[in-house]
Design a protein around this motif. Structure first.
Motif, PDB file in Angstrom:
ATOM      1  N   GLN B 126       0.804  -1.211   0.000  1.00  0.00           N
ATOM      2  CA  GLN B 126       0.000   0.000   0.000  1.00  0.00           C
ATOM      3  C   GLN B 126       0.839   1.264   0.000  1.00  0.00           C
ATOM      4  O   GLN B 126       0.566   2.182  -0.744  1.00  0.00           O
ATOM      5  N   CYS B 127       1.831   1.321   0.860  1.00  0.00           N
ATOM      6  CA  CYS B 127       2.520   2.592   1.026  1.00  0.00           C
ATOM      7  C   CYS B 127       3.943   2.337   1.491  1.00  0.00           C
ATOM      8  O   CYS B 127       4.165   1.464   2.319  1.00  0.00           O
ATOM      9  N   VAL B 128       4.902   3.068   0.930  1.00  0.00           N
ATOM     10  CA  VAL B 128       6.291   2.992   1.384  1.00  0.00           C
ATOM     11  C   VAL B 128       6.663   4.384   1.861  1.00  0.00           C
ATOM     12  O   VAL B 128       6.609   5.340   1.090  1.00  0.00           O
ATOM     13  N   THR B 129       6.984   4.515   3.120  1.00  0.00           N
ATOM     14  CA  THR B 129       7.297   5.835   3.676  1.00  0.00           C
ATOM     15  C   THR B 129       8.720   5.836   4.179  1.00  0.00           C
ATOM     16  O   THR B 129       9.122   4.937   4.902  1.00  0.00           O
ATOM     17  N   GLY B 130       9.480   6.829   3.814  1.00  0.00           N
ATOM     18  CA  GLY B 130      10.806   6.996   4.389  1.00  0.00           C
ATOM     19  C   GLY B 130      10.711   7.988   5.533  1.00  0.00           C
ATOM     20  O   GLY B 130       9.934   8.929   5.483  1.00  0.00           O
ATOM     21  N   VAL B 131      11.470   7.749   6.602  1.00  0.00           N
ATOM     22  CA  VAL B 131      11.425   8.662   7.745  1.00  0.00           C
ATOM     23  C   VAL B 131      12.847   8.984   8.159  1.00  0.00           C
ATOM     24  O   VAL B 131      13.704   8.103   8.156  1.00  0.00           O
ATOM     25  N   ARG B 142       9.271   2.427   6.083  1.00  0.00           N
ATOM     26  CA  ARG B 142       8.116   1.733   6.629  1.00  0.00           C
ATOM     27  C   ARG B 142       7.223   1.272   5.482  1.00  0.00           C
ATOM     28  O   ARG B 142       6.923   2.050   4.572  1.00  0.00           O
ATOM     29  N   ASN B 144       3.577  -0.533   4.382  1.00  0.00           N
ATOM     30  CA  ASN B 144       2.234  -0.944   4.801  1.00  0.00           C
ATOM     31  C   ASN B 144       1.736  -1.979   3.809  1.00  0.00           C
ATOM     32  O   ASN B 144       1.612  -1.694   2.631  1.00  0.00           O
ATOM     33  N   ARG B 157       8.654  -2.117   9.618  1.00  0.00           N
ATOM     34  CA  ARG B 157       9.631  -1.028   9.644  1.00  0.00           C
ATOM     35  C   ARG B 157      11.027  -1.611   9.576  1.00  0.00           C
ATOM     36  O   ARG B 157      11.328  -2.566  10.261  1.00  0.00           O
ATOM     37  N   PHE B 180       7.567   3.517  -5.938  1.00  0.00           N
ATOM     38  CA  PHE B 180       7.605   3.937  -4.529  1.00  0.00           C
ATOM     39  C   PHE B 180       9.040   4.061  -4.051  1.00  0.00           C
ATOM     40  O   PHE B 180       9.403   4.991  -3.333  1.00  0.00           O
ATOM     41  N   GLU B 183      10.788   7.064  -5.444  1.00  0.00           N
ATOM     42  CA  GLU B 183      10.395   8.289  -4.744  1.00  0.00           C
ATOM     43  C   GLU B 183      11.112   8.410  -3.411  1.00  0.00           C
ATOM     44  O   GLU B 183      11.566   9.485  -3.024  1.00  0.00           O
TER      45      GLU B 183
END
Lengths: 163, 235, 365
Positions: B126-131, B142, B144, B157, B180, B183
């Motif tokens: 669903q979603c790939v987030t970098g933090v 992270r 999802n 994570r 993803f 990005e």
């Protein structure tokens, strides 16, 4: 037209001819549809049936060679700014630019932390009319276009420009 | 506080604990209403404390429990499944009911397993987030994941360090991983090993820096055009 | 031959550049190049308070701003455990569904324009203007509203709102039949869009496609039914899926037709919501004085007209988000363009791109 530009001194014949030319040039400016972001939707709405742009003589053209006015509608980013400049240079003279919306005027709501946003399209092309708003109402855009028409009418292309 | 008011507040809190907030919201007097709201917060906190211990044990015993909108048990359940298949990859201390913390080395194999195993069937990334978690902890990615058939949702994570962050790429497993990950690379500079074509996607190719890192500084000019907000040389 | 379409092109729905490698007229490879509208949304969110993020979310998907706001406030209210009054819930659903109709009207109108039909564009914009009038009546803005706030909405419904929307619905429902007559069952339109750009369900799920694009391929997935939020469980509406009525299941016509049917379903939801909306209640009642969510993170998806709109919010207890990521449905829809348009001709690529209904503001953020 280019042969006769700026050749004559100011007299009654040239003044009336100037007025005629100004009227002819200003009342059907064809615009280069340069819709980038949210303002593009308002530009489309202005061209649609309720606020009709064709009744003031404007129709959308997709090619820069066929257009007189470039309406920069929306945020210009750094990646896009090089293309804006290129397309402006490809337009034929006489050409005018309208900066529609606050993003094209000065960066808009993205002025503060927008590293990729161009803070106003006048950093790359010379702008004639600024239409503020986020997004400007169709009526505001039509007012901007009418102001541009006034500006075109007040040009005196035949008169010799004295220093 | 008069007895009437106390009684009113108690009734309102009881109704609100059962789900009907209108009883609290409809109290006319502002002071009484705020007292009722404060009492409600306290009551909820106490209820959560007493029900936390026994329900956590219950939830960890039931495997394959009914799906809930706020997935507590799926994350713990799948942490157990992953730990049994790929030992030493799940970080038990940092994983919790909200997420699973993994080591980055075997991530591609784990992803393949999660997609293909019949009990998991996580076919949708669903979603790939970098933090950027700051200087000491470094960067983290992270993921999802969601399963269209079983309808469960988990969050994974993976920490990748501060200097030269690297993570195996999962674009072979989920096709959307391609864009993803590009990005995340564009914004944070995390290198995804095994990606076919890792290059910037949103910013121009000759942009300098990784914008969403906390220590990012904007460059002064780009091809001769002023970038920051201060305009010099107004005509 | 390598051909370059865009970034300035009348039918790329924004500033999108397509590098097309063709073999004569047949396309063998397409690479979309995006980023021409990257406005640093996520960086702005990290430096603004939670309330100030809402106008920025408006401008991402500028055609369906109510739904963008809705997704954000649903995620925030779940993080902060706020329960809003009933009237606010109904108002939000009404606004979201009206905006869904407006967004689909624009998508279908511009798709007709891409394929070559100019009249449906004017008809659909005429009807869209009526919806924008309703929004202007409520909150003063035509396109970008900043309407849904965390814990409530910005303005209560004006007097006469319910009658205005009923009038609009009575006017609009027969119009859908008109659109079907002009465009949907038009022979030329069917020739151009049926069997073109078929998207298989497994490919769609692997690419993360959602919304009408996924439903056009036969997969019945709608967040309003499958992971319900707000009060959508109370409404009785159907989820239309593509069935390959005039071609293969999953072609452009199916995606188009799913959007037409969704407009009708939205009118059903609107009628039910207008009947049951509570007439009293303060919409500013549960607005928190200061938004300081507890430490933690949340990922919540809602159904925007383009698909699964997700917000991943990480909070560190301060009034500004630590990290806010918006997972946009059009990003995933565009990534599948290469897969489904290989082997077709150049004008079919434009038809496929139009059927995916992308908005560059959302893709580039």
């Amino acid at each position: 037209m280019g042969v006769f530009e700026n050749k004559f001194q100011d007299n009654i014949v040239v003044a009336s001819l100037d007025k005629l030319l100004g009227w002819a040039r200003s009342t059907s400016p064809w615009f280069f549809q340069f819709g980038l972001a949210c303002c593009a939707i308002e530009m489309m709405a202005t061209a649609a049936s309720r606020h009709d742009l064709m009744r003031i003589g404007m129709i959308p053209r997709s090619s820069p060679r066929q257009a007189d006015v470039m309406i920069v509608a929306g945020t210009v980013t750094m990646k896009m700014s090089l293309r804006v400049k290129k397309l402006y240079e490809q337009m034929a003279n006489p050409k005018y630019v309208i900066a529609m919306g606050s993003c094209a005027t000065s960066g808009g709501p993205y002025w503060q932390h927008g590293y990729h946003v161009l803070k106003g399209v006048d950093l790359v092309v010379p702008v004639d009319v600024y239409v503020p708003g986020c997004p400007p109402r169709p009526e505001a855009l039509i007012e901007g276009l009418l102001k541009l028409q006034e500006k075109i009418q007040s040009e005196r292309p035949l008169t010799r420009k004295t220093a | 506080m008069t007895d009437n008011q106390e009684q009113l507040i108690k009734e309102a809190i009881e109704k609100a604990l059962q789900g009907d907030m209108d009883a609290v919201n409809n109290i006319e007097d502002r002071v009484t209403r705020s007292k009722a709201k404060a009492g409600l917060v306290k009551a909820k906190r106490e209820a959560a404390k007493t029900s936390a211990k026994p329900s956590a044990e219950e939830k960890s015993e039931e495997s394959g429990s009914e799906s809930k909108p706020a997935p507590q048990s799926p994350n713990q359940q799948f942490a157990g499944i992953i730990a049994s298949q790929f030992p030493k990859t799940v970080d038990e201390e940092l994983s919790s009911e909200t997420h699973i913390q993994l080591q980055s080395e075997e991530w591609l194999d784990i992803a393949q397993y999660l997609r293909d195993d019949p009990a998991c069937l996580f076919d949708s990334l669903q979603c790939v987030t970098g933090v950027d978690l700051g200087e000491d902890v470094g960067l983290e990615v992270r993921y999802n994941l969601h399963s269209m058939t079983h309808r469960h949702v988990i969050e994974i994570r993976i920490a990748c360090g501060g200097k030269n962050p690297k993570i195996p790429s999962v674009e072979a497993v989920w096709r959307i991983g391609d864009w993803f990950e590009r990005e995340t690379y564009d914004m944070f500079g995390i290198e995804f090993q095994g990606h076919r074509d890792l290059r910037r996607i949103l910013l121009p190719d000759d942009w300098e820096g990784w914008p969403l890192r906390k220590d990012y500084e904007v460059q002064e000019t780009y091809h001769g055009i002023m970038v920051p907000k201060v305009k010099e040389g107004w005509e | 031959m390598v051909l370059n379409i865009g970034p300035q092109h009348p039918s790329t729905h924004g500033v999108l550049r397509l590098k097309v490698v063709t073999d004569g007229e047949i396309v063998s490879d397409i690479t979309p190049v995006i980023g021409y509208l990257h406005r640093c949304f996520e960086k702005h969110c990290e430096n603004s308070t939670y309330e100030q993020v809402i106008p920025f979310t408006d401008r991402c998907d500028y055609i369906a701003s109510m739904n963008n706001n809705f997704g954000y406030v649903v995620a925030m209210e779940e993080l902060m455990e706020i329960k809003v009054p009933e009237r606010v819930e109904y108002i939000r659903v009404i606004m979201a569904e009206l905006n869904r109709i407006a967004s689909h009207l624009l998508a279908l109108g511009t798709y007709g324009l891409d394929v070559g039909a100019f009249t449906p564009f004017l008809y659909m914009f005429r009807d869209r203007e009526r919806i924008l009038d309703i929004f202007e009546l409520t909150c003063g803005a035509r396109l970008l509203y900043n309407y849904m706030w965390v814990g409530g909405v910005s303005h209560d419904l004006p007097v006469g709102f319910v009658e205005t929307v009923y009038n609009f619905l009575d006017y609009f429902e027969p119009k859908v039949q008109e659109y079907n007559d002009i465009l949907t069952y038009n022979k030329i339109f069917i020739e151009r869009t049926a069997d073109v750009g078929v998207l298989l369900p497994e490919v769609a799920i692997s690419f993360g496609v959602s919304g009408p694009n996924l439903r056009g391929s036969g997969v019945k997935w709608d967040i309003r039914k499958d992971e319900p939020y707000s009060i959508y469980e109370r409404f009785d509406f159907d989820v239309p899926v593509g069935q390959g009525l005039v071609g293969t299941m999953g072609d452009c016509w199916d995606r188009f037709y799913v959007r037409v049917l969704e407009m009708i379903e939205s009118t059903k939801v609107l009628r039910q919501a207008l009947k049951d909306i509570p007439t009293t209640g303060d919409v500013h009642q549960t607005l928190p004085k200061k938004i300081r969510p507890p430490k933690g993170s949340i990922y919540r998806r809602t159904e925007s007209p383009r698909g699964d709109l997700g917000y991943y919010i990480i909070s560190d207890g301060s009034p500004q988000p630590y990290r806010l990521k918006m997972r946009s449905p059009a990003f995933t829809a565009l990534s599948v363009l290469n897969e489904i348009s290989r082997g077709w001709m150049l004008s079919d690529v434009i038809a496929v791109l139009g059927s995916l209904d992308i908005v560059l503001g959302e893709i580039d953020r």
